[in-house]
Scaffold this motif. Structure first.
Motif, PDB file in Angstrom:
ATOM      1  N   LYS A 157     182.145 154.815 -20.254  1.00 41.56           N
ATOM      2  CA  LYS A 157     181.418 154.400 -19.056  1.00 41.56           C
ATOM      3  C   LYS A 157     180.669 153.102 -19.321  1.00 41.56           C
ATOM      4  O   LYS A 157     180.284 152.798 -20.440  1.00 41.56           O
ATOM      5  N   GLN A 158     180.467 152.340 -18.295  1.00 40.40           N
ATOM      6  CA  GLN A 158     179.701 151.109 -18.408  1.00 40.40           C
ATOM      7  C   GLN A 158     178.323 151.315 -17.785  1.00 40.40           C
ATOM      8  O   GLN A 158     178.200 151.893 -16.717  1.00 40.40           O
ATOM      9  N   ALA A 159     177.300 150.865 -18.474  1.00 40.23           N
ATOM     10  CA  ALA A 159     175.944 151.028 -17.958  1.00 40.23           C
ATOM     11  C   ALA A 159     175.058 149.948 -18.546  1.00 40.23           C
ATOM     12  O   ALA A 159     175.348 149.386 -19.594  1.00 40.23           O
ATOM     13  N   THR A 160     173.966 149.668 -17.890  1.00 40.77           N
ATOM     14  CA  THR A 160     173.058 148.623 -18.359  1.00 40.77           C
ATOM     15  C   THR A 160     171.606 149.097 -18.367  1.00 40.77           C
ATOM     16  O   THR A 160     170.703 148.301 -18.561  1.00 40.77           O
ATOM     17  N   VAL A 161     171.366 150.395 -18.171  1.00 37.57           N
ATOM     18  CA  VAL A 161     170.003 150.896 -18.035  1.00 37.57           C
ATOM     19  C   VAL A 161     169.412 151.213 -19.402  1.00 37.57           C
ATOM     20  O   VAL A 161     169.894 152.089 -20.117  1.00 37.57           O
ATOM     21  N   GLU A 162     168.373 150.493 -19.793  1.00 40.87           N
ATOM     22  CA  GLU A 162     167.672 150.750 -21.035  1.00 40.87           C
ATOM     23  C   GLU A 162     166.435 151.600 -20.767  1.00 40.87           C
ATOM     24  O   GLU A 162     165.917 151.633 -19.654  1.00 40.87           O
ATOM     25  N   ARG A 163     165.976 152.287 -21.799  1.00 42.85           N
ATOM     26  CA  ARG A 163     164.670 152.936 -21.711  1.00 42.85           C
ATOM     27  C   ARG A 163     163.608 151.852 -21.866  1.00 42.85           C
ATOM     28  O   ARG A 163     163.639 151.087 -22.831  1.00 42.85           O
ATOM     29  N   PRO A 164     162.648 151.782 -20.968  1.00 39.19           N
ATOM     30  CA  PRO A 164     161.617 150.742 -21.089  1.00 39.19           C
ATOM     31  C   PRO A 164     160.760 150.895 -22.343  1.00 39.19           C
ATOM     32  O   PRO A 164     160.272 149.903 -22.893  1.00 39.19           O
ATOM     33  N   ASP A 165     160.590 152.144 -22.814  1.00 41.80           N
ATOM     34  CA  ASP A 165     159.750 152.363 -24.000  1.00 41.80           C
ATOM     35  C   ASP A 165     160.537 152.251 -25.302  1.00 41.80           C
ATOM     36  O   ASP A 165     159.955 152.038 -26.368  1.00 41.80           O
ATOM     37  N   ILE A 166     161.883 152.408 -25.251  1.00 41.10           N
ATOM     38  CA  ILE A 166     162.716 152.271 -26.446  1.00 41.10           C
ATOM     39  C   ILE A 166     163.912 151.392 -26.080  1.00 41.10           C
ATOM     40  O   ILE A 166     164.981 151.887 -25.753  1.00 41.10           O
ATOM     41  N   PRO A 167     163.776 150.085 -26.112  1.00 43.00           N
ATOM     42  CA  PRO A 167     164.867 149.195 -25.697  1.00 43.00           C
ATOM     43  C   PRO A 167     166.014 149.175 -26.690  1.00 43.00           C
ATOM     44  O   PRO A 167     165.897 149.672 -27.819  1.00 43.00           O
ATOM     45  N   ASN A 168     167.117 148.586 -26.278  1.00 44.12           N
ATOM     46  CA  ASN A 168     168.301 148.447 -27.133  1.00 44.12           C
ATOM     47  C   ASN A 168     168.098 147.239 -28.049  1.00 44.12           C
ATOM     48  O   ASN A 168     168.675 146.167 -27.857  1.00 44.12           O
ATOM     49  N   ARG A 169     167.285 147.426 -29.075  1.00 41.65           N
ATOM     50  CA  ARG A 169     166.959 146.333 -29.993  1.00 41.65           C
ATOM     51  C   ARG A 169     168.172 145.894 -30.809  1.00 41.65           C
ATOM     52  O   ARG A 169     168.298 144.739 -31.179  1.00 41.65           O
ATOM     53  N   LEU A 170     169.055 146.819 -31.105  1.00 43.53           N
ATOM     54  CA  LEU A 170     170.244 146.469 -31.894  1.00 43.53           C
ATOM     55  C   LEU A 170     171.188 145.585 -31.095  1.00 43.53           C
ATOM     56  O   LEU A 170     171.718 144.594 -31.612  1.00 43.53           O
ATOM     57  N   ASN A 171     171.420 145.953 -29.836  1.00 44.15           N
ATOM     58  CA  ASN A 171     172.241 145.157 -28.911  1.00 44.15           C
ATOM     59  C   ASN A 171     173.605 144.803 -29.505  1.00 44.15           C
ATOM     60  O   ASN A 171     174.062 143.658 -29.433  1.00 44.15           O
ATOM     61  N   ARG A 172     174.247 145.784 -30.111  1.00 41.86           N
ATOM     62  CA  ARG A 172     175.591 145.660 -30.682  1.00 41.86           C
ATOM     63  C   ARG A 172     175.692 144.661 -31.838  1.00 41.86           C
ATOM     64  O   ARG A 172     176.793 144.177 -32.138  1.00 41.86           O
ATOM     65  N   ALA A 173     174.586 144.351 -32.476  1.00 45.31           N
ATOM     66  CA  ALA A 173     174.637 143.480 -33.661  1.00 45.31           C
ATOM     67  C   ALA A 173     174.949 144.357 -34.867  1.00 45.31           C
ATOM     68  O   ALA A 173     174.091 144.643 -35.707  1.00 45.31           O
ATOM     69  N   PHE A 174     176.210 144.790 -34.959  1.00 48.42           N
ATOM     70  CA  PHE A 174     176.593 145.792 -35.944  1.00 48.42           C
ATOM     71  C   PHE A 174     176.785 145.232 -37.347  1.00 48.42           C
ATOM     72  O   PHE A 174     176.877 145.988 -38.308  1.00 48.42           O
ATOM     73  N   ALA A 175     176.893 143.924 -37.492  1.00 51.30           N
ATOM     74  CA  ALA A 175     177.022 143.308 -38.819  1.00 51.30           C
ATOM     75  C   ALA A 175     175.626 143.044 -39.374  1.00 51.30           C
ATOM     76  O   ALA A 175     174.831 142.335 -38.766  1.00 51.30           O
ATOM     77  N   THR A 176     175.320 143.626 -40.535  1.00 53.82           N
ATOM     78  CA  THR A 176     173.994 143.472 -41.129  1.00 53.82           C
ATOM     79  C   THR A 176     174.090 142.708 -42.445  1.00 53.82           C
ATOM     80  O   THR A 176     175.166 142.588 -43.043  1.00 53.82           O
ATOM     81  N   GLU A 177     172.961 142.226 -42.917  1.00 51.77           N
ATOM     82  CA  GLU A 177     172.931 141.422 -44.134  1.00 51.77           C
ATOM     83  C   GLU A 177     172.782 142.256 -45.399  1.00 51.77           C
ATOM     84  O   GLU A 177     173.138 141.805 -46.487  1.00 51.77           O
ATOM     85  N   ARG A 178     172.264 143.463 -45.263  1.00 52.12           N
ATOM     86  CA  ARG A 178     171.979 144.278 -46.450  1.00 52.12           C
ATOM     87  C   ARG A 178     171.959 145.759 -46.073  1.00 52.12           C
ATOM     88  O   ARG A 178     171.820 146.100 -44.897  1.00 52.12           O
ATOM     89  N   PRO A 179     172.078 146.638 -47.068  1.00 52.42           N
ATOM     90  CA  PRO A 179     171.909 148.069 -46.799  1.00 52.42           C
ATOM     91  C   PRO A 179     170.477 148.371 -46.351  1.00 52.42           C
ATOM     92  O   PRO A 179     169.556 147.594 -46.605  1.00 52.42           O
ATOM     93  N   ASN A 180     170.306 149.479 -45.682  1.00 52.40           N
ATOM     94  CA  ASN A 180     168.990 149.944 -45.230  1.00 52.40           C
ATOM     95  C   ASN A 180     168.311 148.970 -44.269  1.00 52.40           C
ATOM     96  O   ASN A 180     167.086 148.922 -44.177  1.00 52.40           O
ATOM     97  N   GLN A 181     169.106 148.204 -43.576  1.00 54.48           N
ATOM     98  CA  GLN A 181     168.584 147.327 -42.532  1.00 54.48           C
ATOM     99  C   GLN A 181     168.690 148.009 -41.167  1.00 54.48           C
ATOM    100  O   GLN A 181     167.724 148.022 -40.404  1.00 54.48           O
ATOM    101  N   VAL A 182     169.867 148.579 -40.871  1.00 51.41           N
ATOM    102  CA  VAL A 182     170.078 149.318 -39.619  1.00 51.41           C
ATOM    103  C   VAL A 182     170.822 150.611 -39.920  1.00 51.41           C
ATOM    104  O   VAL A 182     171.865 150.592 -40.573  1.00 51.41           O
ATOM    105  N   TRP A 183     170.254 151.713 -39.447  1.00 56.02           N
ATOM    106  CA  TRP A 183     170.928 153.005 -39.497  1.00 56.02           C
ATOM    107  C   TRP A 183     171.250 153.437 -38.072  1.00 56.02           C
ATOM    108  O   TRP A 183     170.481 153.173 -37.145  1.00 56.02           O
ATOM    109  N   CYS A 184     172.391 154.108 -37.904  1.00 50.14           N
ATOM    110  CA  CYS A 184     172.761 154.676 -36.612  1.00 50.14           C
ATOM    111  C   CYS A 184     172.857 156.189 -36.729  1.00 50.14           C
ATOM    112  O   CYS A 184     173.221 156.723 -37.781  1.00 50.14           O
TER     113      CYS A 184
END
Length: 221
Positions: free
Chosen positions: A34-61
């Protein structure tokens, strides 16, 4: 894996050998997201599909899926480190509650040596939005990010992990007991997926091997 053993082989040779042996590749079907664009105002989509990280323990899903065992649905929560797509925590339960996702997070936190300033990303499931889970993130000094409502692509690494688990490993009829399911799934996640199964994201290396190669001081055994 064959190339690592010194065997020279390409996809055309594999296709010929499979045809001669009567083997058919098991591929999961397509999934309509499904396609959607509704974020939670208190917990936004900070990652925003930036799935490539520079180091371990930077982003966990994190995410939850369902597993048929002992004649009923059981639930699996997994935590994935995005750096090399390594599974670092998981929990299994008959209830898809907040305790399930907290157990998976606790395991990841301990396995990785209690890292600081991790961004934890998930969907908008009630378990991840609960007061108890958010308190645990606060205690671990982690920042929270959530996918937009109904948009599975915002957490696609988790979707791919669960797809591989179910299409490659989990028996089509499920498991006879919950204990059997836990043992078998633990073996897949922490051994086969992390250490043996080639991962396209890592140019064919398993996640744990890729992590050690990229940064040998940061990976956990």
């Amino acid at each position: 894996m064959l190339r690592e053993d010194g065997v020279s082989i390409g996809r055309f040779r594999v296709r010929r050998l499979m045809r001669e042996l009567g083997l058919v590749s098991k591929q999961p079907g397509s999934h309509a997201y499904k396609q959607a664009t509704v974020e939670r105002p208190d917990i936004p989509n900070r990652l925003n599909r930036a799935f490539a990280t520079e180091r371990p323990n930077q982003v966990w899903c994190g995410d939850i899926t369902y597993i048929w065992a002992q004649g009923r649905w059981n639930y699996l929560a997994v935590v994935l480190d995005l750096h090399a797509r390594r599974v670092i925590g998981w929990a299994f339960s008959a209830k898809p509650d907040t305790e399930l996702v907290i157990k998976a997070l606790d395991m990841a936190y301990e396995q990785r040596g209690k890292p600081q300033q991790v961004l934890f990303h998930s969907d908008q499931g009630s378990q991840y939005a609960s007061r108890l889970f958010r308190q645990r993130l606060w205690r671990y000094r982690m920042e929270q990010s959530m996918s937009r409502r109904g948009n599975c692509w915002d957490n696609s690494p988790m979707e791919r992990l669960f797809r591989s688990l179910k299409s490659e490993w989990v028996p089509p009829t499920g498991y006879l007991t919950a204990q059997e399911a836990q043992r078998d799934i633990s073996h897949y996640l922490m051994h086969r997926y992390n250490w043996i199964r080639p991962h396209q994201f890592n140019d064919g290396l398993p996640p744990a091997a890729a992590e050690e190669k990229l940064n040998p001081l940061s990976g956990m055994g």
